[in-house]
Structure formats: structure tokens, C-alpha cells
Enzyme design. Structure first.
Site, PDB file in Angstrom:
ATOM      1  N   GLY A 174       0.834  -1.181   0.008  1.00  0.00           N
ATOM      2  CA  GLY A 174       0.001   0.018  -0.110  1.00  0.00           C
ATOM      3  C   GLY A 174       0.944   1.174  -0.152  1.00  0.00           C
ATOM      4  CB  VAL A 176       1.241   6.725   2.641  1.00  0.00           C
ATOM      5  CG1 VAL A 176       1.082   8.169   3.008  1.00  0.00           C
ATOM      6  CG2 VAL A 176       0.853   5.628   3.326  1.00  0.00           C
ATOM      7  CB  VAL A 204       2.762   0.606   4.901  1.00  0.00           C
ATOM      8  CG1 VAL A 204       2.466   2.071   4.258  1.00  0.00           C
ATOM      9  CG2 VAL A 204       1.411  -0.276   5.105  1.00  0.00           C
ATOM     10  CE  LYS A 205       7.093   4.513  -2.839  1.00  0.00           C
ATOM     11  NZ  LYS A 205       7.533   4.146  -4.289  1.00  0.00           N
ATOM     12  CB  THR A 206       5.136   5.826   4.737  1.00  0.00           C
ATOM     13  OG1 THR A 206       4.691   7.180   4.956  1.00  0.00           O
ATOM     14  CG2 THR A 206       6.103   5.527   5.153  1.00  0.00           C
TER      15      THR A 206
END
Ligand code: 5RP
Length: 296
Positions: A174, A176, A204-206
Site C-alpha cells: 500500500g 501512502v 506499506v510505502k511512506t
């Protein structure tokens, strides 16, 4: 129903308590299916527990970005220096040799382009799961717009991909995204990354931010950081070093690698931080030494 009125501020992050490992080396994913674990083991290096992902998916909303005018010329030579190639279906099929031997993280959504007024307006499923399986991808990347107009729409897309990904053993990363008018605060990233993990994203990529260790601590699955706009090489390496030291399990970088003066040396210097415990200063020294002759 949970709501946003009168909530107590969260403040206990248990940063000194290790997350449950369940015998599998990727954070929080010990209870996943065999296929998901197998694919995660192609993404994350079982020795370091971390990953270097090369993002070259910019063209799907930005067209021919600087450094990505010819993917076959600029991206293919970097393949030996990274663990994962993150691109669109069209880019991967046309410019990445099937024999490359690296994990593919497939940008699966369609989103709005840079010409559209609101780039956070929402998205949908751009790639059918059968095609992702045919391509033997190791993960599906799904853009989300927490706090922006496309929040519901993109969370719906995320959930559908997690459902089909779970059916076939393919983890979902996912992403961001940060809307033009939104501030990159610790609170925002804690909220957004946690929301994606709670919906079932395996990774999760942020973005890196202040107090990143809090963001990493409250996200039950691995975080990887995007690089963002091109920085001087030493600053990009410092950002990567801080992120890894503060709990990220890798980077998913694009411009700070492929727009570097020496992309192969930069990819390798990032790898030294991510997998070999180099400090930012040591990695920058390595970059300078290998600028002219990468791969040695
Ligand atoms: C944006 C993405 C891009 O892949 C991401 O921005 C990585 O590239 P860069 O390091 O150049 O920011 O996921 O949604």
C-alpha cells in the site's frame, strides 16, 4: 462506532518492545500463507530483513520523467544492484528482460495524471489479477489517498487487491500518497500507514518524517520509504540511513537513484545502508569511490 470526537491522544508506542516474529523474518507476517511468505522472501533479503526497491513507475502519471525517457537504457543497467523492480505493466513488459531474476512489484492501479486538477481524486484496478500471475509478480502496489478526495475510492481499490492477492498468495504494497495541500507530519504518517496495514496491506510505502520511529513502531508490517524529489546524494543517503536506523525495512526509491549523477553507484551505496549496516557517511564515501566505476 469509532469516531474522531473526544478521543484520547495515543502516546504509548512500546518502541523498546520487539514486534512478534512468529518464526518468520518479515515483521508481522508470520501468519501469512506460504505463497505470500515465499514472495515476501524474494522482496526482503532473509539475511538483513530489508529491501532495496527501485521505483520507476513515474511515467504512468507523469509521462517521460527525467531519467526515465528510455527505461531500457537507464533502468536495465541498475537491475544487478537492487532487490525489487517496481514498475507498471507496460514498463516491465517492454523494458525488463524476463530473465532479470529480480522480484517485480507491479504498480497495479490506474490513477489521475499530472494534467488532472486533483491528482488525489481516486483510482481503480488497472491490472487484472490473472495478468499479474502470468507476470509472476512478487507484489502488487496500490496507491492510496488518505485525507484527500480519493480516500474512499482508493481504500476500496486497496481492499479489492488485498482480497484477490490473498486468494493467490500475492502480497500488496500500500502506497501512502500525500495530497498537494497536506502536511507531512508524523501524525499524518502514523495515521495513514496504520490505516493501510489495518486494511491488510503486507508492506506499506511512506515518506520519511520527523519521529519516524513512532511511525514504524505503530505500523504492524514493514515500512519502506520513497525517496521523493531528487536531493544531493549525501542528503539522500542520510535520509535512507535515518529511516533504516529508525525502523524502516527498506527503501522504494526512484528519482534519488535514477536521477543521480551516477545511478549505479548510488543504488549500491543505498544497498550498503539497507543490507550492510553502513552509516550515511560510509555510504557516501562508497558512492564517491564508485562513481566512476560502479560494480567494482
Ligand atoms: C508514488 C510512488 C513512486 O513510486 C514514488 O514516488 C517513488 O519514487 P521517488 O523515490 O522518485 O519518489 O509510489 O506514488
Amino acid at each position: 462506532m469509532a469516531d474522531n470526537i473526544g478521543n484520547r491522544q495515543s502516546k504509548e508506542y512500546y518502541m523498546d518492545v520487539p514486534p512478534p516474529s512468529d518464526g518468520f523474518f518479515v515483521k508481522g507476517l508470520g501468519h501469512s500463507d506460504w505463497g505470500i511468505k515465499n514472495r515476501l522472501s524474494r522482496i526482503f533479503n532473509p539475511d538483513s530483513g530489508n529491501t532495496v526497491m527501485l521505483a520507476f513507475d513515474h511515467g504512468y502519471i507523469m509521462g517521460p520523467t527525467s531519467g526515465l525517457e528510455r527505461l531500457d537504457v537507464t533502468i536495465a543497467p541498475l537491475i544487478p544492484y537492487v532487490d525489487v523492480l517496481m514498475g507498471t505493466r507496460g514498463a516491465v513488459k517492454t523494458c525488463i528482460p524476463p530473465s532479470a531474476g529480480k522480484a517485480i512489484c507491479l504498480r497495479a492501479t490506474y490513477d489521475t495524471s499530472v494534467l488532472f486538477d486533483d491528482m488525489t481524486a481516486g483510482n481503480g484496478m488497472g491490472v487484472d489479477i490473472e495478468d499479474a500471475i502470468r507476470m509472476n509478480v512478487s507484489a502488487l502496489a496500490v496507491q492510496t489517498f488518505i485525507g484527500s478526495s480519493g480516500e474512499r475510492d482508493s481504500l476500496g481499490t486497496l481492499c479489492r487487491y488485498i482480497d484477490v492477492g490473498d486468494r493467490y498468495g500475492i502480497p500488496v504494497l500500500g502506497v501512502v500518497a500525500v495530497g498537494k495541500h497536506m502536511e507531512r507530519t508524523t501524525e499524518f504518517f502514523m495515521l495513514a500507514t496504520r490505516i493501510l496495514a489495518e486494511h491488510g496491506a503486507s508492506i506499506v510505502k511512506t515518506y520519511y518524517c520527523d519521529d519516524f520511529e513512532k511511525v514504524a513502531s505503530v505500523c504492524p508490517v514493514p515500512l519502506v520509504i520513497a525517496g521523493g524529489k531528487k536531493l544531493p546524494e549525501d542528503e539522500a543517503l542520510t535520509m535512507a540511513y535515518r529511516a533504516i536506523s529508525e525502523g524502516a525495512h527498506g527503501v522504494d526509491m526512484g528519482r534519488n537513484i535514477f536521477q543521480s549523477e551516477a545511478p549505479a553507484a548510488m543504488a549500491q551505496a543505498i544497498g550498503k545502508i539497507v543490507h550492510h549496516d553502513f552509516t550515511d557517511k560510509e555510504a557516501y564515501e562508497y558512492y564517491l569511490q564508485h562513481k566512476e566505476a560502479p560494480g567494482e
